[in-house]
Motif scaffolding. Structure first.
Motif, mmCIF file in Angstrom:
data_model
loop_
_atom_site.group_PDB
_atom_site.id
_atom_site.type_symbol
_atom_site.label_atom_id
_atom_site.label_comp_id
_atom_site.label_asym_id
_atom_site.label_seq_id
_atom_site.Cartn_x
_atom_site.Cartn_y
_atom_site.Cartn_z
ATOM 1 N N SER A 76 0.927 -1.131 0.191
ATOM 2 C CA SER A 76 -0.077 0.088 -0.091
ATOM 3 C C SER A 76 1.053 1.249 -0.142
ATOM 4 O O SER A 76 2.235 1.270 0.164
ATOM 5 C CB SER A 76 -0.843 0.131 1.121
ATOM 6 N N GLY A 77 0.329 2.248 -0.240
ATOM 7 C CA GLY A 77 1.238 3.670 -0.477
ATOM 8 C C GLY A 77 1.305 4.042 1.169
ATOM 9 O O GLY A 77 2.350 4.546 1.446
ATOM 10 N N LEU A 78 0.593 3.815 2.021
ATOM 11 C CA LEU A 78 0.808 4.088 3.452
ATOM 12 C C LEU A 78 2.098 3.344 3.873
ATOM 13 O O LEU A 78 2.816 3.932 4.577
ATOM 14 C CB LEU A 78 -0.530 3.770 4.215
ATOM 15 N N TYR A 102 -0.775 13.478 4.678
ATOM 16 C CA TYR A 102 -1.719 12.646 4.673
ATOM 17 C C TYR A 102 -2.078 12.036 5.932
ATOM 18 O O TYR A 102 -1.240 11.343 6.768
ATOM 19 C CB TYR A 102 -1.475 11.281 3.577
ATOM 20 N N GLU A 145 5.694 16.785 2.638
ATOM 21 C CA GLU A 145 4.831 16.222 1.657
ATOM 22 C C GLU A 145 4.429 17.570 0.873
ATOM 23 O O GLU A 145 4.041 18.504 1.450
ATOM 24 C CB GLU A 145 3.327 15.770 2.289
ATOM 25 N N SER A 149 -1.640 17.177 1.341
ATOM 26 C CA SER A 149 -2.719 16.608 1.084
ATOM 27 C C SER A 149 -3.705 17.456 1.467
ATOM 28 O O SER A 149 -3.966 18.338 2.425
ATOM 29 C CB SER A 149 -3.027 15.229 2.100
ATOM 30 N N ASP A 174 6.456 12.267 0.978
ATOM 31 C CA ASP A 174 5.369 11.683 0.262
ATOM 32 C C ASP A 174 5.087 12.507 -1.189
ATOM 33 O O ASP A 174 4.756 13.305 -0.955
ATOM 34 C CB ASP A 174 4.168 11.813 1.000
ATOM 35 N N THR A 176 3.230 11.207 -3.663
ATOM 36 C CA THR A 176 2.071 10.718 -4.392
ATOM 37 C C THR A 176 1.549 11.850 -5.398
ATOM 38 O O THR A 176 0.902 11.373 -6.372
ATOM 39 C CB THR A 176 0.932 10.160 -3.384
ATOM 40 N N ALA A 196 2.120 6.351 -3.281
ATOM 41 C CA ALA A 196 0.867 5.463 -3.291
ATOM 42 C C ALA A 196 0.752 5.173 -4.714
ATOM 43 O O ALA A 196 0.267 5.941 -5.510
ATOM 44 C CB ALA A 196 -0.220 6.338 -2.686
ATOM 45 N N THR A 198 -1.022 3.259 -5.888
ATOM 46 C CA THR A 198 -2.659 3.038 -5.868
ATOM 47 C C THR A 198 -2.990 3.921 -6.930
ATOM 48 O O THR A 198 -4.106 3.761 -7.427
ATOM 49 C CB THR A 198 -2.998 3.100 -4.275
ATOM 50 N N LYS A 199 -2.774 5.208 -6.900
ATOM 51 C CA LYS A 199 -3.223 6.532 -7.540
ATOM 52 C C LYS A 199 -2.962 6.023 -9.158
ATOM 53 O O LYS A 199 -3.743 5.354 -9.701
ATOM 54 C CB LYS A 199 -2.678 7.685 -6.970
ATOM 55 N N LEU A 208 -4.384 -1.604 -4.602
ATOM 56 C CA LEU A 208 -3.505 -0.940 -3.508
ATOM 57 C C LEU A 208 -1.829 -1.318 -3.745
ATOM 58 O O LEU A 208 -1.524 -2.562 -3.716
ATOM 59 C CB LEU A 208 -3.633 -0.986 -2.067
ATOM 60 N N PHE A 209 -1.050 -0.351 -3.672
ATOM 61 C CA PHE A 209 0.226 -0.668 -3.803
ATOM 62 C C PHE A 209 1.243 0.641 -3.502
ATOM 63 O O PHE A 209 0.723 1.896 -3.470
ATOM 64 C CB PHE A 209 0.560 -0.798 -5.380
ATOM 65 N N TYR A 329 -7.473 9.235 -5.675
ATOM 66 C CA TYR A 329 -7.284 9.930 -6.990
ATOM 67 C C TYR A 329 -6.399 8.968 -7.735
ATOM 68 O O TYR A 329 -5.802 8.196 -7.432
ATOM 69 C CB TYR A 329 -6.756 11.269 -6.800
#
Ligand SMILES: Cc1ncc(COP(=O)(O)O)c(C=O)c1O
Length: 380
Positions: A76-78, A102, A145, A149, A174, A176, A196, A198-199, A208-209, A329
């Motif tokens: 996951s991105g987290l 985030y 970041e 976010s 971060d 992302t 992330a 995932t986006k 999720l990645f 997103y």
């Protein structure tokens, strides 16, 4: 070589006789050996948790994306943010975390790390080189970041990195929002850039990645070892899908970002909007930093509502037909959320009202404008 060309040609098998275009997807826990002597070798993969051909191909692309020396993949991105933090702290340390991060990263630092004796101090994202005043002898990590976010503050990353380097502090960002396509923090000296995936790389809202791209071998080895010891493993199926997303990410990102900018410009003078938060607008307070450090903007922006009751905000969000109501997103479809960052922030962004965040998808921009217009009409 331009990113589009790299993402088309890297991370692929060398052609020989009848070679597939893409690496093979191998699902594996157990790997078999024909000789007992090979079981304990360090120079080969001995177990599925450590990755297969598709993981290696994906790491190659992430390294290309941001000129990293090594990438670690996560489910996951987290996790792509929490593992690098864990890899660089020990009991008794003090870390600095941007107030614009985030939310779940803040929860991780303030709840989990705190249990192990690591103190998290929140700093104003616009602090710049003044961050030096917060540094203590035990400060080990600065987490950034940019843009933030939801609130999209741009940080003066080179200024913060210069201070961090002078004090031998690890910097983790971060990244992302930019997908690493329009912002290259490792080139500014940041040590680890977390994504992330995932986006935009997933691109279809169905996986999720995460990926942590490291600037030096030392940072890479630390993150890799921590991930290995804790049992991190990213699935081959998801890695395959993210690799597939990489091939088309620039085309999707560019179109979606152009849509976001067009909507942001169009919304600027709307009577129900107080401020549009998009760093490419000259009205954005950090527009100068954005122009200095970024080569473009992303498909994600927010605006602060003007004169809308909490009931109006909910009715406005609910009235959208093309923007789905949902977190996240980077997928092909547009999304909307509402939130009030002031409720969670230590350094009040002083917006004086809740905000709406749009994540722009691949729909036609005129159709999205019609959807927004009818949503405003529904509350007027
Ligand atoms: C900026 C940012 N970082 C990290 C994450 C976490 O990613 P994931 O949902 O893959 O864990 C998100 C998810 O929304 C995000 O927006």
């Amino acid at each position: 070589m331009k990113p589009e060309t790299k993402f088309t040609h890297k991370g692929r098998p060398k052609p020989s006789l009848s070679t597939p275009v893409n690496p093979s997807l191998t699902r594996a826990s157990t790997l078999l050996f024909d000789k007992a002597e090979d079981l304990y070798r360090n120079d080969i993969t001995t177990y599925g948790r450590h990755g297969t051909e598709v993981h290696l191909a994906l790491c190659e692309l992430f390294n290309e994306l941001e000129s990293g020396v090594g990438t670690v993949l996560f489910p996951s991105g987290l996790a792509s943010c929490t593992y690098p933090i864990l890899a660089h702290v020990k009991s008794g340390d003090h870390i600095l975390l941007t107030d614009s991060c985030y939310g779940p990263i803040r929860s991780f630092c303030e709840n989990q790390l705190q249990k192990f004796g690591v103190e998290t101090e929140i700093y104003d994202p616009r602090i710049g080189s003044e961050i030096e005043t917060l540094i203590r002898p035990n400060t080990s990590v600065i987490i950034l970041e940019s843009p933030g976010s939801l609130t999209l503050e741009i940080q003066d990353v080179p200024a913060i990195v210069a201070i961090a380097k002078a004090h031998k502090i690890t910097t983790i960002i971060d990244n992302t929002w930019s997908a690493g396509l329009v912002y290259k923090p490792l080139e500014m000296g940041v040590d680890i850039s977390c994504h992330a995936a995932t986006k935009y790389f997933g691109g279809h809202s169905d996986l999720l990645f995460g990926a942590a791209i490291c600037r030096t071998k030392n940072h890479y080895e630390r993150v890799k070892r921590t991930a290995k010891l804790i049992g991190n493993s990213a699935s081959a199926d998801d890695a395959y899908q993210v690799l597939r997303g990489f091939r088309t990410v620039t085309a999707r990102f560019d179109k979606q970002a152009a849509t976001a900018l067009e909507l942001a410009v169009w919304l600027q003078d709307h009577p129900r909007i107080k401020t549009v938060l998009h760093p490419a607008l000259s009205s954005h307070p950090d527009h100068g930093l954005w122009k200095r450090d970024f080569s473009g903007a992303a498909p994600l922006f927010s605006f602060v509502v003007n004169n809308m009751s909490p009931k109006d905000v909910l009715a406005f969000v609910n009235a959208h037909e093309l923007f789905g109501i949902g977190y996240s997103y980077g997928g092909y479809e547009s999304l909307i959320i509402h939130c009030d960052p002031q409720l969670k922030r230590q350094f009040d962004p002083e917006f004086g009202g809740p905000l709406i965040r749009y994540a722009c998808g691949l729909e036609d921009v005129a159709d999205l404008k019609s959807d927004i217009t009818q949503a405003f009409n529904a509350i007027s």
